[in-house]
Design a protein around this motif. Structure first.
Motif, PDB file in Angstrom:
ATOM      1  N   GLN B  68      46.710 -36.446 -12.005  1.00  0.00           N
ATOM      2  CA  GLN B  68      47.664 -35.760 -12.866  1.00  0.00           C
ATOM      3  C   GLN B  68      48.898 -35.423 -12.041  1.00  0.00           C
ATOM      4  O   GLN B  68      48.795 -34.961 -10.899  1.00  0.00           O
ATOM      5  CB  GLN B  68      47.076 -34.484 -13.466  1.00  0.00           C
ATOM      6  CG  GLN B  68      48.023 -33.823 -14.463  1.00  0.00           C
ATOM      7  CD  GLN B  68      47.463 -32.568 -15.088  1.00  0.00           C
ATOM      8  OE1 GLN B  68      46.739 -31.811 -14.449  1.00  0.00           O
ATOM      9  NE2 GLN B  68      47.788 -32.341 -16.364  1.00  0.00           N
ATOM     10  N   PHE B  69      50.040 -35.633 -12.619  1.00  0.00           N
ATOM     11  CA  PHE B  69      51.311 -35.425 -11.942  1.00  0.00           C
ATOM     12  C   PHE B  69      51.886 -34.050 -12.290  1.00  0.00           C
ATOM     13  O   PHE B  69      51.442 -33.415 -13.250  1.00  0.00           O
ATOM     14  CB  PHE B  69      52.287 -36.544 -12.332  1.00  0.00           C
ATOM     15  CG  PHE B  69      51.792 -37.909 -11.951  1.00  0.00           C
ATOM     16  CD1 PHE B  69      51.076 -38.683 -12.847  1.00  0.00           C
ATOM     17  CD2 PHE B  69      52.026 -38.409 -10.684  1.00  0.00           C
ATOM     18  CE1 PHE B  69      50.604 -39.935 -12.493  1.00  0.00           C
ATOM     19  CE2 PHE B  69      51.559 -39.660 -10.312  1.00  0.00           C
ATOM     20  CZ  PHE B  69      50.843 -40.410 -11.222  1.00  0.00           C
ATOM     21  N   PRO B  70      52.867 -33.594 -11.503  1.00  0.00           N
ATOM     22  CA  PRO B  70      53.436 -32.260 -11.769  1.00  0.00           C
ATOM     23  C   PRO B  70      53.994 -32.096 -13.171  1.00  0.00           C
ATOM     24  O   PRO B  70      54.074 -30.967 -13.675  1.00  0.00           O
ATOM     25  CB  PRO B  70      54.552 -32.152 -10.718  1.00  0.00           C
ATOM     26  CG  PRO B  70      54.086 -33.015  -9.589  1.00  0.00           C
ATOM     27  CD  PRO B  70      53.389 -34.175 -10.253  1.00  0.00           C
ATOM     28  N   ASN B  71      54.393 -33.190 -13.829  1.00  0.00           N
ATOM     29  CA  ASN B  71      54.911 -33.071 -15.201  1.00  0.00           C
ATOM     30  C   ASN B  71      53.780 -33.146 -16.231  1.00  0.00           C
ATOM     31  O   ASN B  71      54.047 -33.292 -17.427  1.00  0.00           O
ATOM     32  CB  ASN B  71      55.949 -34.158 -15.481  1.00  0.00           C
ATOM     33  CG  ASN B  71      55.353 -35.549 -15.464  1.00  0.00           C
ATOM     34  OD1 ASN B  71      54.179 -35.731 -15.137  1.00  0.00           O
ATOM     35  ND2 ASN B  71      56.161 -36.537 -15.818  1.00  0.00           N
ATOM     36  N   TYR B  72      52.542 -33.053 -15.761  1.00  0.00           N
ATOM     37  CA  TYR B  72      51.318 -33.026 -16.575  1.00  0.00           C
ATOM     38  C   TYR B  72      50.871 -34.404 -17.057  1.00  0.00           C
ATOM     39  O   TYR B  72      49.780 -34.520 -17.617  1.00  0.00           O
ATOM     40  CB  TYR B  72      51.431 -32.079 -17.771  1.00  0.00           C
ATOM     41  CG  TYR B  72      51.859 -30.685 -17.420  1.00  0.00           C
ATOM     42  CD1 TYR B  72      52.968 -30.103 -18.024  1.00  0.00           C
ATOM     43  CD2 TYR B  72      51.166 -29.951 -16.461  1.00  0.00           C
ATOM     44  CE1 TYR B  72      53.370 -28.810 -17.689  1.00  0.00           C
ATOM     45  CE2 TYR B  72      51.571 -28.666 -16.125  1.00  0.00           C
ATOM     46  CZ  TYR B  72      52.667 -28.100 -16.743  1.00  0.00           C
ATOM     47  OH  TYR B  72      53.066 -26.840 -16.413  1.00  0.00           O
ATOM     48  N   SER B  73      51.679 -35.435 -16.863  1.00  0.00           N
ATOM     49  CA  SER B  73      51.223 -36.761 -17.246  1.00  0.00           C
ATOM     50  C   SER B  73      50.053 -37.171 -16.359  1.00  0.00           C
ATOM     51  O   SER B  73      49.802 -36.556 -15.308  1.00  0.00           O
ATOM     52  CB  SER B  73      52.349 -37.784 -17.138  1.00  0.00           C
ATOM     53  OG  SER B  73      52.738 -37.953 -15.792  1.00  0.00           O
ATOM     54  N   SER B  74      49.334 -38.187 -16.806  1.00  0.00           N
ATOM     55  CA  SER B  74      48.092 -38.528 -16.107  1.00  0.00           C
ATOM     56  C   SER B  74      47.866 -40.025 -16.086  1.00  0.00           C
ATOM     57  O   SER B  74      48.411 -40.771 -16.915  1.00  0.00           O
ATOM     58  CB  SER B  74      46.917 -37.841 -16.804  1.00  0.00           C
ATOM     59  OG  SER B  74      45.678 -38.187 -16.219  1.00  0.00           O
ATOM     60  N   GLU B  75      47.105 -40.469 -15.113  1.00  0.00           N
ATOM     61  CA  GLU B  75      46.657 -41.853 -15.013  1.00  0.00           C
ATOM     62  C   GLU B  75      45.143 -41.900 -14.931  1.00  0.00           C
ATOM     63  O   GLU B  75      44.512 -41.019 -14.337  1.00  0.00           O
ATOM     64  CB  GLU B  75      47.239 -42.525 -13.769  1.00  0.00           C
ATOM     65  CG  GLU B  75      48.725 -42.796 -13.834  1.00  0.00           C
ATOM     66  CD  GLU B  75      49.237 -43.495 -12.577  1.00  0.00           C
ATOM     67  OE1 GLU B  75      50.389 -43.939 -12.604  1.00  0.00           O
ATOM     68  OE2 GLU B  75      48.486 -43.579 -11.588  1.00  0.00           O
ATOM     69  N   LEU B  76      44.590 -42.946 -15.527  1.00  0.00           N
ATOM     70  CA  LEU B  76      43.164 -43.266 -15.380  1.00  0.00           C
ATOM     71  C   LEU B  76      43.088 -44.598 -14.652  1.00  0.00           C
ATOM     72  O   LEU B  76      43.706 -45.570 -15.087  1.00  0.00           O
ATOM     73  CB  LEU B  76      42.499 -43.355 -16.753  1.00  0.00           C
ATOM     74  CG  LEU B  76      41.124 -44.031 -16.799  1.00  0.00           C
ATOM     75  CD1 LEU B  76      40.088 -43.212 -16.043  1.00  0.00           C
ATOM     76  CD2 LEU B  76      40.681 -44.228 -18.250  1.00  0.00           C
ATOM     77  N   ASN B  77      42.351 -44.632 -13.564  1.00  0.00           N
ATOM     78  CA  ASN B  77      42.153 -45.851 -12.795  1.00  0.00           C
ATOM     79  C   ASN B  77      40.688 -46.269 -12.871  1.00  0.00           C
ATOM     80  O   ASN B  77      39.792 -45.428 -12.742  1.00  0.00           O
ATOM     81  CB  ASN B  77      42.528 -45.636 -11.328  1.00  0.00           C
ATOM     82  CG  ASN B  77      43.961 -45.207 -11.161  1.00  0.00           C
ATOM     83  OD1 ASN B  77      44.888 -45.966 -11.406  1.00  0.00           O
ATOM     84  ND2 ASN B  77      44.166 -43.961 -10.752  1.00  0.00           N
ATOM     85  N   VAL B  78      40.481 -47.542 -13.101  1.00  0.00           N
ATOM     86  CA  VAL B  78      39.124 -48.076 -13.087  1.00  0.00           C
ATOM     87  C   VAL B  78      39.098 -49.251 -12.122  1.00  0.00           C
ATOM     88  O   VAL B  78      39.864 -50.207 -12.282  1.00  0.00           O
ATOM     89  CB  VAL B  78      38.656 -48.530 -14.477  1.00  0.00           C
ATOM     90  CG1 VAL B  78      37.174 -48.925 -14.429  1.00  0.00           C
ATOM     91  CG2 VAL B  78      38.879 -47.436 -15.514  1.00  0.00           C
ATOM     92  N   ASN B  79      38.227 -49.172 -11.115  1.00  0.00           N
ATOM     93  CA  ASN B  79      38.087 -50.232 -10.125  1.00  0.00           C
ATOM     94  C   ASN B  79      36.897 -51.116 -10.439  1.00  0.00           C
ATOM     95  O   ASN B  79      35.976 -50.711 -11.173  1.00  0.00           O
ATOM     96  CB  ASN B  79      37.895 -49.624  -8.733  1.00  0.00           C
ATOM     97  CG  ASN B  79      39.107 -48.857  -8.272  1.00  0.00           C
ATOM     98  OD1 ASN B  79      40.244 -49.271  -8.506  1.00  0.00           O
ATOM     99  ND2 ASN B  79      38.892 -47.733  -7.617  1.00  0.00           N
TER     100      ASN B  79
END
Lengths: 115, 112
Positions: B68-79
């Motif tokens: 999660q980034f400071p602007n509240y946006s988020s990433e999901l990573n799948v390996n």
């Protein structure tokens, strides 16, 4: 274990008819219960939100009931329309004791409305 | 207010590859949760982020990670993608104090 069970799994009705979907839960501690409508391949959209003290709540042709003692909820759809064809998901929100809230999802009831 | 937005809409990957999905929360929401929804199933909770940290996690392997980034946006990573990772991935945002959840439209991931 926190669980949300929905019935029936699927339902087919004729346009204009009423129907009722059921949701039983064992989630604890309970915060609130929500019904969502999810069209195929889309994100769920909230229909109703009910807290512990609320017994019934309506949103147009959708009426949700909650019995916190028996941990049961129902969603009644009146005068169904073709656009009501979707999956209806019961979600119970519980607190984790640390200030966060976690939803537990039912598997949904698939409703098909035929003309 | 655009609500919760997700990108991309659709994605096709092959087994063993890695994927990153993105989510921007609804304005005023600081908590982001990710869900996996297999065809015909209800959404399954993956994890929840608040204040740039993973706060809760469902029963998913370490191949699933997030940020999660400071602007509240988020990433999901799948390996190391598996065929079974094919699903609709939903992002939901909420204000931490209420659990009121708004969902994005989802990202459809297909693993071949």
């Amino acid at each position: 274990k926190n669980q949300v069970e929905q019935s029936p799994q699927s339902l087919i009705i004729l346009e204009g008819k009423n129907c009722t979907l059921q949701c039983n839960y064992t989630v604890s501690p309970f915060s609130n219960l929500r019904w969502y409508k999810q069209d195929t391949g889309r994100g769920p959209v909230s229909l109703t939100i009910m807290t512990f003290s609320e017994n019934t709540k309506s949103n147009g042709r959708y009426t949700a009931t909650l019995d916190a003692d028996t941990k049961q909820s129902s969603l009644h759809i009146t005068a169904s329309q073709l656009s009501d064809s979707a999956s209806y998901i019961c979600v119970v929100i519980h607190g984790d004791g640390g200030g966060s809230y976690i939803p537990t999802f039912g598997r949904g009831t698939s409703l098909i409305v035929h003309p | 207010d655009a609500g919760v937005t997700q990108s991309p809409t659709h994605l096709i990957k092959t087994r063993g590859q890695q994927v990153t999905l993105r989510c921007s929360p609804k304005s005023g929401h600081d908590t982001v949760s990710w869900y996996q929804q297999a065809l015909g199933q209800g959404p399954q909770f993956i994890f929840q982020y608040y204040e740039e940290e993973e706060r809760q996690r469902g029963n998913f392997p370490d191949r699933f990670s997030g940020h999660q980034f400071p602007n509240y946006s988020s990433e999901l990573n799948v390996n190391a993608l598996l065929l079974g990772d094919s699903a609709l991935y939903l992002c939901a945002s909420s204000p931490r104090t209420s659990g009121g959840t708004f969902f994005g439209p989802g990202t459809r991931l297909t693993v071949l």
